[in-house]
Design an enzyme around this catalytic site. Structure first.
Site, PDB file in Angstrom:
ATOM      1  N   GLU A  98       0.804  -1.238   0.000  1.00 29.77           N
ATOM      2  CA  GLU A  98       0.000   0.000   0.000  1.00 29.77           C
ATOM      3  C   GLU A  98       0.834   1.284   0.000  1.00 29.77           C
ATOM      4  O   GLU A  98       0.664   2.165   0.844  1.00 29.77           O
ATOM      5  CB  GLU A  98      -0.960  -0.020   1.203  1.00 29.77           C
ATOM      6  N   GLU A 150      -6.009 -10.713  -0.897  1.00 31.17           N
ATOM      7  CA  GLU A 150      -6.796 -10.490   0.333  1.00 31.17           C
ATOM      8  C   GLU A 150      -8.296 -10.506   0.013  1.00 31.17           C
ATOM      9  O   GLU A 150      -9.058  -9.685   0.470  1.00 31.17           O
ATOM     10  CB  GLU A 150      -6.385  -9.168   0.977  1.00 31.17           C
TER      11      GLU A 150
HETATM   12  O1  G3I Z   1      -2.895  -8.036  18.983  1.00 25.36           O
HETATM   13  C1  G3I Z   1      -3.512  -6.899  19.600  1.00 25.36           C
HETATM   14  C2  G3I Z   1      -4.046  -7.272  20.981  1.00 25.36           C
HETATM   15  O2  G3I Z   1      -2.937  -7.634  21.812  1.00 25.36           O
HETATM   16  C3  G3I Z   1      -4.797  -6.089  21.568  1.00 25.36           C
HETATM   17  O3  G3I Z   1      -5.389  -6.485  22.785  1.00 25.36           O
HETATM   18  C4  G3I Z   1      -5.888  -5.632  20.591  1.00 25.36           C
HETATM   19  C5  G3I Z   1      -6.559  -4.396  21.154  1.00 25.36           C
HETATM   20  O4  G3I Z   1      -7.304  -3.814  20.137  1.00 25.36           O
HETATM   21  O5  G3I Z   1      -5.305  -5.288  19.315  1.00 25.36           O
HETATM   22  C6  G3I Z   1      -4.666  -6.422  18.732  1.00 25.36           C
HETATM   23  O6  G3I Z   1      -4.098  -6.025  17.493  1.00 25.36           O
HETATM   24  C7  G3I Z   1      -5.073  -5.883  16.440  1.00 25.36           C
HETATM   25  C8  G3I Z   1      -4.625  -6.810  15.294  1.00 25.36           C
HETATM   26  O7  G3I Z   1      -5.478  -6.632  14.143  1.00 25.36           O
HETATM   27  C9  G3I Z   1      -4.661  -8.288  15.698  1.00 25.36           C
HETATM   28  O8  G3I Z   1      -5.990  -8.651  15.990  1.00 25.36           O
HETATM   29  C10 G3I Z   1      -5.026  -4.437  15.954  1.00 25.36           C
HETATM   30  O9  G3I Z   1      -5.565  -3.623  16.982  1.00 25.36           O
HETATM   31  C11 G3I Z   1      -5.869  -4.301  14.704  1.00 25.36           C
HETATM   32  O10 G3I Z   1      -5.707  -2.993  14.161  1.00 25.36           O
HETATM   33  C12 G3I Z   1      -5.369  -5.286  13.648  1.00 25.36           C
HETATM   34  O11 G3I Z   1      -6.232  -5.177  12.512  1.00 25.36           O
HETATM   35  C13 G3I Z   1      -5.668  -5.753  11.328  1.00 25.36           C
HETATM   36  C14 G3I Z   1      -5.479  -4.629  10.290  1.00 25.36           C
HETATM   37  O12 G3I Z   1      -4.963  -5.198   9.077  1.00 25.36           O
HETATM   38  C15 G3I Z   1      -4.489  -3.602  10.761  1.00 25.36           C
HETATM   39  O13 G3I Z   1      -3.230  -4.210  10.867  1.00 25.36           O
HETATM   40  C16 G3I Z   1      -6.657  -6.759  10.776  1.00 25.36           C
HETATM   41  O14 G3I Z   1      -6.740  -7.886  11.658  1.00 25.36           O
HETATM   42  C17 G3I Z   1      -6.178  -7.265   9.409  1.00 25.36           C
HETATM   43  O15 G3I Z   1      -7.174  -8.084   8.801  1.00 25.36           O
HETATM   44  C18 G3I Z   1      -5.927  -6.072   8.480  1.00 25.36           C
HETATM   45  O16 G3I Z   1      -5.382  -6.576   7.302  1.00 25.36           O
HETATM   46  C19 G3I Z   1      -5.015  -5.557   6.345  1.00 25.36           C
HETATM   47  C20 G3I Z   1      -3.772  -6.033   5.629  1.00 25.36           C
HETATM   48  O17 G3I Z   1      -2.741  -6.247   6.579  1.00 25.36           O
HETATM   49  C21 G3I Z   1      -3.350  -5.024   4.579  1.00 25.36           C
HETATM   50  N1  G3I Z   1      -4.440  -4.780   3.617  1.00 25.36           N
HETATM   51  C22 G3I Z   1      -5.689  -4.335   4.265  1.00 25.36           C
HETATM   52  C23 G3I Z   1      -6.125  -5.383   5.287  1.00 25.36           C
HETATM   53  C24 G3I Z   1      -7.445  -4.995   5.906  1.00 25.36           C
HETATM   54  O18 G3I Z   1      -7.264  -3.806   6.650  1.00 25.36           O
END
Ligand code: G3I
Length: 371
Positions: free
Chosen positions: A157, A262
């Site tokens: 991205e 994805e």
């Molecule tokens: O692991 C922590 C946990 O310890 C904590 O308690 C919790 C509190 O909110 O957060 C957890 O981390 C979260 C993580 O997912 C794991 O569940 C983050 O807050 C959350 O922002 C993160 O979201 C991910 C997002 O990317 C941002 O990284 C989504 O699961 C994931 O599906 C999404 O995937 C992205 C691709 O990497 C890139 N392309 C877009 C796609 C969708 O956004």
């Protein structure tokens, strides 16, 4: 009297047939990876519980249906390098071991991304420090998994919707060539791993043009890029099939592989005019935005099934150019779309429902291969 008995017999016969066929369907071991084994890899994004094989129902599906995996989060920089030059490889090592044990290919996600950066580097001021982080992160991670990870999303991205480079700490501190340099470092560190550029909406003409320019710049620098990942976060009710087909043709003309990295087809209304997967965008909820919280109407499931089938027919048409199709999650309950762009919704974007059972879309896509 005879008429009454014959009706009862008729009903009994019908229920017996439907019972046998439903048993056959539920016991069937039709698998996506087997169905498309001569066409392209079928992948899935997996989370920590699934990497550690603690999600029993998902574990069955992952091993039965998929021959590629992408870590949904655990190879992102904030997880793998939480502190300066301090790496936490535990979960990534478990992922690689899980994949090797089950003969599954790994797509590493992702070496360089403006989001989910470790706290220590998000506001780094010194360009030299950013450069040191950038070089050390790519080299350390990519070399550790060379030959164990099949492909990398080297950069994720990097573009705006108009095809220009997105503002980020990397662009700001390292300049316009940071994407080329990321691939140069990855090429040196991981000679046995395919190198991809990954982004959303690059099937859209303007952003596609930006991606093509980026790929040509990498190639012109004599640096290896093996493929482009079109993320495929689309809506089932307005799939951009023409743009997707044009993108497969234009990216393939560059001599690289095209992967759909994805894939999910949301069935929910979007609060935004334009599709986005930018994790920084959110929106307020109202009841019209969460119409299926009590279940997915069959008519909507059938609409989604047709959309997925139309997409797979297109991908099969270009199977020589398409290397992989990865779904962004095992089942509907896992999908990021239940909380994006609005938190707490009930979406149904994938092939397996909240009970891990195949949905109509699964069968409609399998049927695209049946003669
Ligand atoms: O692991 C922590 C946990 O310890 C904590 O308690 C919790 C509190 O909110 O957060 C957890 O981390 C979260 C993580 O997912 C794991 O569940 C983050 O807050 C959350 O922002 C993160 O979201 C991910 C997002 O990317 C941002 O990284 C989504 O699961 C994931 O599906 C999404 O995937 C992205 C691709 O990497 C890139 N392309 C877009 C796609 C969708 O956004």
């Amino acid at each position: 009297m005879i008429r009454k008995y014959s009706f009862i017999l008729f009903v009994a016969a019908i229920s017996l047939i439907s019972c046998i066929s439903s048993k056959k369907v539920s016991a069937q071991t039709t698998s996506l990876k087997e169905t498309f084994k001569n066409d392209f890899l079928i992948g899935v994004a997996i989370n920590v519980q699934q990497i550690e094989e603690k999600d029993a129902a998902a574990d069955v599906l992952i091993k039965q249906q998929f021959n590629a995996v992408t870590p949904e989060n655990i190879m992102k920089a904030e997880v793998i390098e939480p502190k300066w030059n301090t790496f936490n490889f535990d979960l990534a090592d478990k992922l690689v071991a899980f994949a090797q044990k089950n003969n599954i290919k790994v797509n590493g996600h992702t070496l360089i991304w403006h989001s989910q950066l470790p706290a220590f580097m998000r506001h780094m001021q010194s360009a030299d420090s950013v450069k040191q982080y950038f070089e050390n992160h790519i080299t350390t991670v990519a070399s550790r998994y060379d030959g164990k990870v099949y492909s990398w999303d080297v950069v994720n991205e990097a573009l705006n919707e108009d095809g220009t480079l997105r503002k980020s700490i990397f662009l700001d501190k390292l300049g316009d060539d940071y994407v080329v340099e990321a691939f140069r470092l990855a090429q040196k560190a991981a000679p046995h791993t395919k190198l991809y550029y990954n982004d959303y909406n690059i099937e859209q003409p303007k952003k596609r043009a930006g991606a093509i320019a980026l790929i040509k710049k990498i190639q012109a620098a004599g640096v290896r890029i093996d493929g482009v990942g079109i993320q495929g976060h689309w809506r089932a009710y307005n799939l951009p099939l023409n743009d997707i087909e044009e993108s497969i043709k234009e990216f393939s003309a560059l001599g690289i592989e095209v992967a759909f990295t994805e894939l999910d087809l949301s069935v929910l209304p979007s609060p935004f005019e334009k599709v986005t997967a930018d994790v920084s965008t959110t929106a307020k909820s109202d009841s019209t935005m969460n119409p299926y919280k009590n279940g997915l109407p069959d008519s909507v499931a059938q609409m989604q099934a047709k959309a997925y089938a139309d997409l797979f027919k297109l991908l099969l048409k270009y199977k020589k150019n398409v290397s992989r199709v990865t779904f962004w999650g095992v089942n509907d309950a896992q999908s990021w779309l239940n909380n994006f762009p609005i938190r707490g919704r009930t979406d149904y974007p994938l092939f397996f429902d909240r009970n891990f059972k195949p949905k109509p879309a699964f069968y409609s896509v399998i049927a695209t291969k049946e003669k």
